[in-house]
Write a protein that holds these residues in place. Structure first.
Motif, PDB file in Angstrom:
ATOM      1  N   UNK A  32      62.067 -57.533  78.120  1.00  0.00           N
ATOM      2  CA  UNK A  32      62.905 -57.948  77.054  1.00  0.00           C
ATOM      3  C   UNK A  32      62.450 -59.440  76.708  1.00  0.00           C
ATOM      4  N   UNK A  33      61.739 -59.983  77.570  1.00  0.00           N
ATOM      5  CA  UNK A  33      61.392 -61.534  77.034  1.00  0.00           C
ATOM      6  C   UNK A  33      59.777 -61.513  76.506  1.00  0.00           C
ATOM      7  N   UNK A  34      59.224 -60.235  76.565  1.00  0.00           N
ATOM      8  CA  UNK A  34      58.006 -59.940  76.224  1.00  0.00           C
ATOM      9  C   UNK A  34      56.828 -60.762  77.012  1.00  0.00           C
ATOM     10  N   UNK A  35      57.394 -61.040  78.535  1.00  0.00           N
ATOM     11  CA  UNK A  35      56.513 -61.713  79.121  1.00  0.00           C
ATOM     12  C   UNK A  35      56.452 -63.059  79.236  1.00  0.00           C
ATOM     13  N   UNK A  36      57.160 -63.748  78.373  1.00  0.00           N
ATOM     14  CA  UNK A  36      57.227 -65.221  77.873  1.00  0.00           C
ATOM     15  C   UNK A  36      57.385 -66.017  79.332  1.00  0.00           C
ATOM     16  N   UNK A  37      58.261 -65.441  80.079  1.00  0.00           N
ATOM     17  CA  UNK A  37      58.810 -66.219  81.653  1.00  0.00           C
ATOM     18  C   UNK A  37      58.361 -65.446  82.709  1.00  0.00           C
ATOM     19  N   UNK A  38      57.141 -64.663  82.519  1.00  0.00           N
ATOM     20  CA  UNK A  38      56.843 -63.927  83.801  1.00  0.00           C
ATOM     21  C   UNK A  38      56.595 -64.837  85.050  1.00  0.00           C
ATOM     22  N   UNK A  39      56.086 -66.015  84.947  1.00  0.00           N
ATOM     23  CA  UNK A  39      55.913 -66.609  86.032  1.00  0.00           C
ATOM     24  C   UNK A  39      57.207 -67.081  86.920  1.00  0.00           C
ATOM     25  N   UNK A  40      58.081 -67.500  86.126  1.00  0.00           N
ATOM     26  CA  UNK A  40      59.678 -68.079  86.524  1.00  0.00           C
ATOM     27  C   UNK A  40      60.109 -66.620  87.117  1.00  0.00           C
ATOM     28  N   UNK A  41      59.875 -65.374  86.593  1.00  0.00           N
ATOM     29  CA  UNK A  41      60.569 -64.358  86.971  1.00  0.00           C
ATOM     30  C   UNK A  41      60.125 -63.872  88.307  1.00  0.00           C
ATOM     31  N   UNK A  42      58.778 -63.849  88.349  1.00  0.00           N
ATOM     32  CA  UNK A  42      57.889 -63.412  89.781  1.00  0.00           C
ATOM     33  C   UNK A  42      58.270 -64.585  90.767  1.00  0.00           C
ATOM     34  N   UNK A  43      58.657 -65.802  90.520  1.00  0.00           N
ATOM     35  CA  UNK A  43      58.967 -66.576  91.520  1.00  0.00           C
ATOM     36  C   UNK A  43      60.621 -66.264  91.876  1.00  0.00           C
ATOM     37  N   UNK A  44      61.155 -65.934  91.009  1.00  0.00           N
ATOM     38  CA  UNK A  44      62.792 -65.705  91.182  1.00  0.00           C
ATOM     39  C   UNK A  44      62.720 -64.415  91.924  1.00  0.00           C
ATOM     40  N   UNK A  45      61.852 -63.350  91.900  1.00  0.00           N
ATOM     41  CA  UNK A  45      61.776 -61.958  92.442  1.00  0.00           C
ATOM     42  C   UNK A  45      61.422 -62.419  93.899  1.00  0.00           C
ATOM     43  N   UNK A  46      60.511 -63.200  94.020  1.00  0.00           N
ATOM     44  CA  UNK A  46      59.845 -63.391  95.557  1.00  0.00           C
ATOM     45  C   UNK A  46      60.880 -64.105  96.336  1.00  0.00           C
ATOM     46  N   UNK A  47      61.705 -65.294  95.699  1.00  0.00           N
ATOM     47  CA  UNK A  47      62.674 -66.063  96.574  1.00  0.00           C
ATOM     48  C   UNK A  47      63.791 -64.986  96.631  1.00  0.00           C
ATOM     49  N   UNK A  48      64.238 -64.349  95.921  1.00  0.00           N
ATOM     50  CA  UNK A  48      65.487 -63.391  95.992  1.00  0.00           C
ATOM     51  C   UNK A  48      64.985 -62.348  97.295  1.00  0.00           C
ATOM     52  N   UNK A  49      63.940 -61.644  97.093  1.00  0.00           N
ATOM     53  CA  UNK A  49      63.668 -60.835  98.345  1.00  0.00           C
ATOM     54  C   UNK A  49      63.405 -61.602  99.647  1.00  0.00           C
TER      55      UNK A  49
END
Length: 64
Positions: A32-49
């Motif tokens: 939905x953000x066309x990958x604009x925040x990919x780094x932030x999303x990946x970091x959030x995914x890792x921390x949540x997991x």
């Protein structure tokens, strides 16, 4: 008991499914953000997991 503790208790035994859900949600945000925040999303995914205990590899042990 905190909300995170309650969520962890509910997910007990379903860590793989929770991890897949986190991945799917992150992919949807990236799409939905066309990958604009990919780094932030990946970091959030890792921390949540990590918080939920779903940061396991295929072999089972937690990632370092």
């Amino acid at each position: 008991m905190s909300a995170l503790d309650k969520i962890k208790k509910m997910l007990k035994g379903h860590e793989d499914q929770a991890g897949k859900g986190v991945d799917k949600a992150g992919d949807m945000v990236d799409d939905r953000t066309q990958g604009k925040y990919k780094g932030h999303v990946d970091t959030a995914q890792d921390k949540l997991k990590q918080q939920l205990g779903t940061d396991r590899d295929q072999d089972g042990p937690p990632r370092a």
